[in-house]
Design a protein around this motif. Structure first.
Motif, PDB file in Angstrom:
ATOM      1  N   VAL A 103       0.842  -1.204   0.000  1.00 38.66           N
ATOM      2  CA  VAL A 103       0.000   0.000   0.000  1.00 38.66           C
ATOM      3  C   VAL A 103       0.876   1.253   0.000  1.00 38.66           C
ATOM      4  N   VAL A 104       1.963   1.234   0.785  1.00 37.60           N
ATOM      5  CA  VAL A 104       2.873   2.380   0.828  1.00 37.60           C
ATOM      6  C   VAL A 104       3.485   2.630  -0.547  1.00 37.60           C
ATOM      7  N   ASP A 105       3.930   1.579  -1.226  1.00 40.38           N
ATOM      8  CA  ASP A 105       4.589   1.722  -2.523  1.00 40.38           C
ATOM      9  C   ASP A 105       3.631   2.192  -3.615  1.00 40.38           C
ATOM     10  N   HIS A 106       2.372   1.713  -3.560  1.00 41.41           N
ATOM     11  CA  HIS A 106       1.431   2.012  -4.627  1.00 41.41           C
ATOM     12  C   HIS A 106       0.451   3.137  -4.299  1.00 41.41           C
ATOM     13  N   ALA A 107       0.399   3.553  -3.031  1.00 39.31           N
ATOM     14  CA  ALA A 107      -0.499   4.648  -2.656  1.00 39.31           C
ATOM     15  C   ALA A 107       0.259   5.613  -1.743  1.00 39.31           C
ATOM     16  N   SER A 108       0.142   5.413  -0.432  1.00 42.79           N
ATOM     17  CA  SER A 108       0.828   6.306   0.494  1.00 42.79           C
ATOM     18  C   SER A 108       0.958   5.666   1.868  1.00 42.79           C
ATOM     19  N   LEU A 109       1.883   6.203   2.653  1.00 45.63           N
ATOM     20  CA  LEU A 109       2.067   5.736   4.025  1.00 45.63           C
ATOM     21  C   LEU A 109       0.834   6.046   4.862  1.00 45.63           C
ATOM     22  N   ASN A 110       0.216   7.200   4.604  1.00 45.95           N
ATOM     23  CA  ASN A 110      -0.990   7.582   5.347  1.00 45.95           C
ATOM     24  C   ASN A 110      -2.118   6.576   5.146  1.00 45.95           C
ATOM     25  N   LEU A 111      -2.305   6.128   3.918  1.00 48.45           N
ATOM     26  CA  LEU A 111      -3.375   5.171   3.639  1.00 48.45           C
ATOM     27  C   LEU A 111      -3.089   3.840   4.326  1.00 48.45           C
ATOM     28  N   ALA A 112      -1.838   3.408   4.307  1.00 47.28           N
ATOM     29  CA  ALA A 112      -1.482   2.147   4.964  1.00 47.28           C
ATOM     30  C   ALA A 112      -1.782   2.208   6.459  1.00 47.28           C
ATOM     31  N   ILE A 113      -1.440   3.318   7.094  1.00 43.30           N
ATOM     32  CA  ILE A 113      -1.690   3.481   8.525  1.00 43.30           C
ATOM     33  C   ILE A 113      -3.186   3.559   8.804  1.00 43.30           C
ATOM     34  N   ASP A 114      -3.920   4.261   7.947  1.00 46.65           N
ATOM     35  CA  ASP A 114      -5.377   4.355   8.131  1.00 46.65           C
ATOM     36  C   ASP A 114      -6.031   2.979   8.055  1.00 46.65           C
ATOM     37  N   LEU A 115      -5.584   2.161   7.109  1.00 43.18           N
ATOM     38  CA  LEU A 115      -6.134   0.804   6.979  1.00 43.18           C
ATOM     39  C   LEU A 115      -5.804  -0.036   8.207  1.00 43.18           C
ATOM     40  N   LEU A 116      -4.538   0.042   8.662  1.00 42.61           N
ATOM     41  CA  LEU A 116      -4.128  -0.717   9.840  1.00 42.61           C
ATOM     42  C   LEU A 116      -4.947  -0.318  11.059  1.00 42.61           C
ATOM     43  N   PHE A 117      -5.107   0.977  11.271  1.00 38.35           N
ATOM     44  CA  PHE A 117      -5.808   1.458  12.454  1.00 38.35           C
ATOM     45  C   PHE A 117      -7.302   1.152  12.414  1.00 38.35           C
ATOM     46  N   SER A 118      -7.935   1.390  11.268  1.00 38.29           N
ATOM     47  CA  SER A 118      -9.386   1.201  11.190  1.00 38.29           C
ATOM     48  C   SER A 118      -9.765  -0.275  11.288  1.00 38.29           C
ATOM     49  N   VAL A 119      -9.089  -1.120  10.535  1.00 39.48           N
ATOM     50  CA  VAL A 119      -9.377  -2.560  10.582  1.00 39.48           C
ATOM     51  C   VAL A 119      -9.005  -3.129  11.948  1.00 39.48           C
ATOM     52  N   GLY A 120      -7.840  -2.734  12.461  1.00 43.71           N
ATOM     53  CA  GLY A 120      -7.382  -3.242  13.753  1.00 43.71           C
ATOM     54  C   GLY A 120      -8.310  -2.847  14.884  1.00 43.71           C
ATOM     55  N   ALA A 121      -8.751  -1.596  14.908  1.00 40.14           N
ATOM     56  CA  ALA A 121      -9.638  -1.129  15.982  1.00 40.14           C
ATOM     57  C   ALA A 121     -10.970  -1.866  15.954  1.00 40.14           C
ATOM     58  N   PHE A 122     -11.526  -2.045  14.756  1.00 39.81           N
ATOM     59  CA  PHE A 122     -12.822  -2.726  14.629  1.00 39.81           C
ATOM     60  C   PHE A 122     -12.736  -4.176  15.104  1.00 39.81           C
ATOM     61  N   ILE A 123     -11.723  -4.894  14.625  1.00 33.30           N
ATOM     62  CA  ILE A 123     -11.605  -6.319  14.979  1.00 33.30           C
ATOM     63  C   ILE A 123     -11.296  -6.493  16.468  1.00 33.30           C
ATOM     64  N   CYS A 124     -10.416  -5.671  17.020  1.00 30.50           N
ATOM     65  CA  CYS A 124     -10.059  -5.809  18.436  1.00 30.50           C
ATOM     66  C   CYS A 124     -11.237  -5.469  19.346  1.00 30.50           C
ATOM     67  N   LEU A 125     -12.031  -4.476  18.967  1.00 26.33           N
ATOM     68  CA  LEU A 125     -13.222  -4.145  19.755  1.00 26.33           C
ATOM     69  C   LEU A 125     -14.211  -5.295  19.711  1.00 26.33           C
ATOM     70  N   LEU A 126     -14.391  -5.883  18.537  1.00 27.65           N
ATOM     71  CA  LEU A 126     -15.292  -7.029  18.384  1.00 27.65           C
ATOM     72  C   LEU A 126     -14.791  -8.220  19.203  1.00 27.65           C
ATOM     73  N   LEU A 127     -13.490  -8.456  19.185  1.00 25.70           N
ATOM     74  CA  LEU A 127     -12.911  -9.559  19.966  1.00 25.70           C
ATOM     75  C   LEU A 127     -13.124  -9.355  21.462  1.00 25.70           C
ATOM     76  N   SER A 128     -12.920  -8.125  21.935  1.00 25.50           N
ATOM     77  CA  SER A 128     -13.088  -7.836  23.360  1.00 25.50           C
ATOM     78  C   SER A 128     -14.515  -8.096  23.814  1.00 25.50           C
ATOM     79  N   ILE A 129     -15.478  -7.646  23.033  1.00 28.09           N
ATOM     80  CA  ILE A 129     -16.894  -7.844  23.369  1.00 28.09           C
ATOM     81  C   ILE A 129     -17.245  -9.328  23.352  1.00 28.09           C
TER      82      ILE A 129
END
Length: 413
Positions: free
Chosen positions: A376-402
């Motif tokens: 993602v960094v090579d073909h788009a941007s570092l910002n997009l890669a971080i946004d994907l990591l944070f958004s997907v990670g936050a959603f899945i971890c919140l779901l796991l906790s519940i």
């Protein structure tokens, strides 16, 4: 006189065992030093060798590949051999060779092989060293062995980035000195194991019948059926935790430089050391609370750490980034202890070994998540890669906790 001799002999054996435990711990430290030391050096490698983000993350992921190869090829041998040095000493040689390649690295292929050898050495050493700690440690149900292993892992992981950070900041053979120190540590551990091993310590290897080997797949299926979604909740939580940690270690230096405006080379090594120390302390403290609480709290605090990181990047706040890193360190330790303990609790005895093996295989695959982010960094941007990591990670971890709070986890089927 015979009683005095008996006491002296007992004292001598205790001293030999203690010395052996120290060299086993040092061997683990050497392996984990070689795992974490390259982290602050990745930006230098990328700049000097013209590596893409994908290439850099593939180099990082090669370590996980080496660990998995070792687990599949020699992991099951650790409990079957009488003299564990036959596994530990070649593993230390692989660690030494990996560090040597790192000190000479001048190409992608050399870095890739260095990380692969580091992973092979760590994977082969870990299982044998943990069993050796149980054999030579006090008869306390493995508590001392677990504590020594945790402290060794934490020390090795934390000191690796410190070695590199100091070398970078002083500009004293920055890409060589850390690995010379690792080679020296591995050599001392290798020599110590060779010379200090008790002369008359022989544990009979465990013989596995052909029928047991044939029924291995059936045992795994039975275990998965018995544990159901609970096993995948534990494995999924550790996968997300290790994926997040791998991302911090592999693309974290780029994030620090380009998104947080931290341009002092070497500082990131100290930051990572603090993160890993917090993770180690969290593992020790998390053993004192219920595994279910530890796992749920770990998943929830992973979400909180992501919120801190998001705020830090959007405002260029170093305070927010440090807070996020500390919370992420706690989360890593809590998830690791909670998920591993629960898998041990819920696994039927007949399939326990197979489930544990699958559990760690799933977790190590998480080390290849940064490769996707690198693309993602090579073909788009570092910002997009971080946004994907944070958004997907936050959603899945919140779901796991519940889900962990909602589903009954502890009952063994």
């Amino acid at each position: 006189m015979s009683e005095v001799n008996l006491m002296a002999d007992s004292s001598h054996h205790a001293t030999v065992k203690m010395r052996t435990l120290c060299f086993i711990a040092l061997a683990l430290v050497a392996a984990l030093l070689n795992s974490s030391a390259p982290t602050p050096l990745y930006p230098l490698y990328q700049q000097q060798l013209g590596l893409t983000a994908v290439s850099l993350t593939i180099i990082y992921g090669a370590y996980a590949g080496g660990v998995l190869i070792a687990l599949f090829s020699v992991g099951n041998l650790a409990g079957k051999v009488a003299d564990l040095r036959s596994l530990m000493m070649p593993a230390l040689l692989a660690v030494f060779a990996g560090a040597l390649l790192f000190s000479l690295a001048d190409s992608f292929a050399c870095l890739f092989m260095a990380r692969l050898l580091a992973g092979l050495g760590t994977g082969a050493l870990t299982g044998a060293a943990n069993i050796a700690l149980l054999r030579f440690g006090p008869k306390d149900g493995g508590k001392a062995a677990a504590l020594i292993a945790t402290l060794s892992f934490t020390t090795g992981l934390a000191l690796g980035p410190v070695f590199s950070g100091v070398a970078i900041q002083t500009d004293f053979y920055s890409q060589t000195l850390p690995f010379v120190l690792i080679m020296m540590t591995a050599a001392i551990a290798l020599t110590g194991l060779r010379l200090s091993w008790p002369a008359h310590h022989h544990d009979q290897p465990r013989v596995v019948s052909s029928s047991s080997a044939i029924s291995a797949d059936a045992a795994l299926k039975t275990g998965l059926k018995a544990t159901g979604i609970r096993f995948f909740l534990c494995a999924g939580a550790l996968f997300m935790s290790w994926a997040f940690a791998a991302s911090i270690l592999s693309i974290g230096p780029a994030v620090a430089e380009h998104l947080l405006d931290i341009h002092r080379q070497g500082v990131y090594g100290y930051v990572i050391a603090v993160y890993l120390v917090v993770a180690g302390i969290s593992q020790i403290l998390s053993r004192r609370i219920s595994a279910r609480t530890s796992l749920a709290a770990g998943c929830l605090t992973q979400v909180i750490s992501i919120l801190f990181f998001t705020w830090a990047i959007s405002t260029h706040s170093l305070t927010g980034a440090c807070a996020g890193l500390l919370v992420a360190g706690y989360s890593y330790g809590a998830i690791f202890v909670g998920s591993a303990t629960l898998v041990n609790m819920i696994s039927p005895a007949s399939s326990h070994a197979k489930l544990i093996s699958l559990f760690y295989v799933i977790a190590y695959i998480a080390n290849w998540v940064p490769v996707l982010l690198g693309a993602v960094v090579d073909h788009a941007s570092l910002n997009l890669a971080i946004d994907l990591l944070f958004s997907v990670g936050a959603f899945i971890c919140l779901l796991l906790s519940i889900t962990v709070f909602w589903i009954k986890m502890e009952k063994r089927d």
